[in-house]
Structures are given as structure tokens and as C-alpha cells.
Design an enzyme around this catalytic site. Sequence first.
Site, mmCIF file in Angstrom:
data_model
loop_
_atom_site.group_PDB
_atom_site.id
_atom_site.type_symbol
_atom_site.label_atom_id
_atom_site.label_comp_id
_atom_site.label_asym_id
_atom_site.label_seq_id
_atom_site.Cartn_x
_atom_site.Cartn_y
_atom_site.Cartn_z
ATOM 1 N N HIS A 20 22.402 16.506 -1.821
ATOM 2 C CA HIS A 20 21.083 16.447 -1.149
ATOM 3 C C HIS A 20 20.586 17.869 -0.951
ATOM 4 O O HIS A 20 20.899 18.518 0.038
ATOM 5 C CB HIS A 20 21.246 15.706 0.185
ATOM 6 N N HIS A 200 15.109 9.026 0.752
ATOM 7 C CA HIS A 200 15.267 9.475 2.134
ATOM 8 C C HIS A 200 14.919 8.275 3.019
ATOM 9 O O HIS A 200 13.855 7.662 2.844
ATOM 10 C CB HIS A 200 14.298 10.607 2.457
ATOM 11 N N GLU A 203 15.940 9.130 8.456
ATOM 12 C CA GLU A 203 16.050 10.517 8.933
ATOM 13 C C GLU A 203 15.339 10.532 10.299
ATOM 14 O O GLU A 203 15.961 10.759 11.322
ATOM 15 C CB GLU A 203 15.373 11.481 7.944
#
Length: 333
Positions: A20, A200, A203
Site C-alpha cells: 500500500h 480503500h 479508513e
Amino acid sequence: MNNFNSILEFINKTPKTELHLHIEGSLEPELMFKLSKRNKVEIPFKSIDEIKSAYNFTDLDSFLKIYYEGSNVLINEEDFFDLTWEYILRCKKDNIVHTEIFFDPQSHIPRGISFDTVINGIHKALTRAHTEFGITSKIIMCFLRHLDEEQCFEVLNHAVRHKDKIIGVGLDSSEKGNPPQKFKSLFEEAIKEGFLTVAHAGEEGPPEYIWDSLNLLKVKRIDHGVQCLQDDKLVEKLRDSNIPLTVCPLSNIKLCVFDKLENHNLKKMLDKGLRVMVNSDDPAYFGGYLNTNLIETAKALQLSLEDIKILIQNSFKSSFLDEKTKNNWLSKI
Ligand code: HPA
Ligand code: ZN
């Protein structure tokens, strides 16, 4: 040797992988300054120190504004090469033997930079990394989720022309209010074209975005995913399906997802048997590359040597390397 010194030594000497990493997020202030002069692109900073002191973020969006501004200095193929090569030198220093990097073509194309300029610069540096240092890599193209799906389809067409260099597609940028379902058709098309998918999710956004990334976007990995602990059923699903979660501890502190590293939930995730590992995300903006992330996290969460070993093993297991290469690296940890 005391306990922490042996952890430090283990982190430094063990071959590692990173899964990542936004290449534009590895643009160090020094290179940003150099490229702004080389390309005669104005940046809203007078000195390197001024750039560094602007890196105080309150959330993801406050970071993204500066991150996209920083990217404006990247114009020519040579700039994308230099950017990537500097990151590769950091990999060498941190003993990263394999890296899977994201790039954001949609932050360059509207500025008149061609897709080919971007991908060719990045790819040339990665090819040199292999011949010079034996470092292997994969490239993942990210869609900017604050844009609409139609614009993303255009960039997917470019990626198709460069299938030989791009292994997968991902989803980044502003998460809240831009749910995975917005990109369901896009990801279906990407999968049809043979791309692996990641996103993603969780988060800043809710656990539902993780569920939807799995169910609608058919992702192989969740990037971040730290909000999953709010949902026991989701934790069960992630654990039982061995879904990798590419956690980025220093990023989460800089963007105020957790107030301090001591309160990060990585150790809890590890103890629940989730396939987590440590990554640097945007190291030039968040205060450190992979080893710094590992060291700071080990200190703050009092991780054991065995915990670190599992994190590094998880990273190889979760990579898009072939099984034989994966097992070869795993045998060395
Ligand atoms: N989250 C979302 N988008 C991003 C990030 C991130 O951490 N870094 C670069 N683009
Ligand atoms: Zn990221």
C-alpha cells in the site's frame, strides 16, 4: 541484546514487501522543490521547510488537497521516473524486495499530462529496480472516487492499452460519501479485462464500505480497513476468508483516524487473526517509510518479535506474487 534491539535488527535485516504505497505520496519536499524549478511550476511554498510545516492534517480531505497540489510539479516522463527511482532507493535501504505501488492517473490527465507519460516513467524506474537491485514490483492503477464513474471508464481504457504493466485497479481519494456501489459497473468491466481489484475502504468510512468492496467490487484486498472492528460479523468474514487488510499506522495518526499510535487497533486486529500487515501509504507526507512504520508501531503497541514476523509473513502471503516466489520469500523469514 535487549528485546527492542533484537526487534530493530529483525526489522532491518528481514526481506519485506510493501502493498500500500501511492507513488505520488513518496514525493519528498526536496524533489517537489527541485521539480517545481525544473518545470517552472509554481507551488504555494517558498522553501523546503515551509513545505514540511504545511503537513499538518486534520483528516483525509485536508491531506488530499496538499497531495494533489504537490503532484502538479510532475510533468515529464523523467519526473515520474525520478519520483519512482527515489522510492526504490528507499526500498533498498529498508530491505523491501517486492513492492506493489498505486498511481493516480486522474490527478495528471486533467493537467494535460498523457497517461503514457505517467505509466512509462514509473515502469522504466521499476524495470531498472529489477535489473539493478533485483527488486520486483507490480503496478496498480487507482481511480479517484470523488470523480464520477464515466470519467473512470476513460482511464480504464488507457489501462487496457498497458495491461502488460498494470496488474490491478484500486479505489482511492475521498472515501466518505463516495461508496463502492458508485463504481460497481466500472469494477465489473475491469475484472472482465483481466485486472485484479483492491479498494480503500474503512479508513474513515463505515464497515458497510468494506462489505460492499468485497461483495460489489470483488476485491482481493482491502486497503486500510481499520474500521472493521466495529462489526463482529465483518471481522468473522475477513478472518475466515483470509482477506488482507493493508494497514498504514503512521498515515492513520497523521490523518487523525486514531489520536495516537498507542491507541491504534493493529494489535487487536492481529490478535483476532486478521490478515493485517504494515505499509507506509504516502511516506513523504506521513513521517516515514516502511521500516519507520514498523519500528514506531512495534514501540507504541509493544509488539513482540513474533507479531512482527506475522506482519511480514502476512504481507508476502497477500502480495500478487506467484505462489512459488511467495513461498521462497516466506522460507527466509
Ligand atoms: N486514502 C485515500 N486516498 C489516498 C490516500 C489515502 O490514504 N493516499 C493517497 N490517496
Ligand atoms: Zn492509501
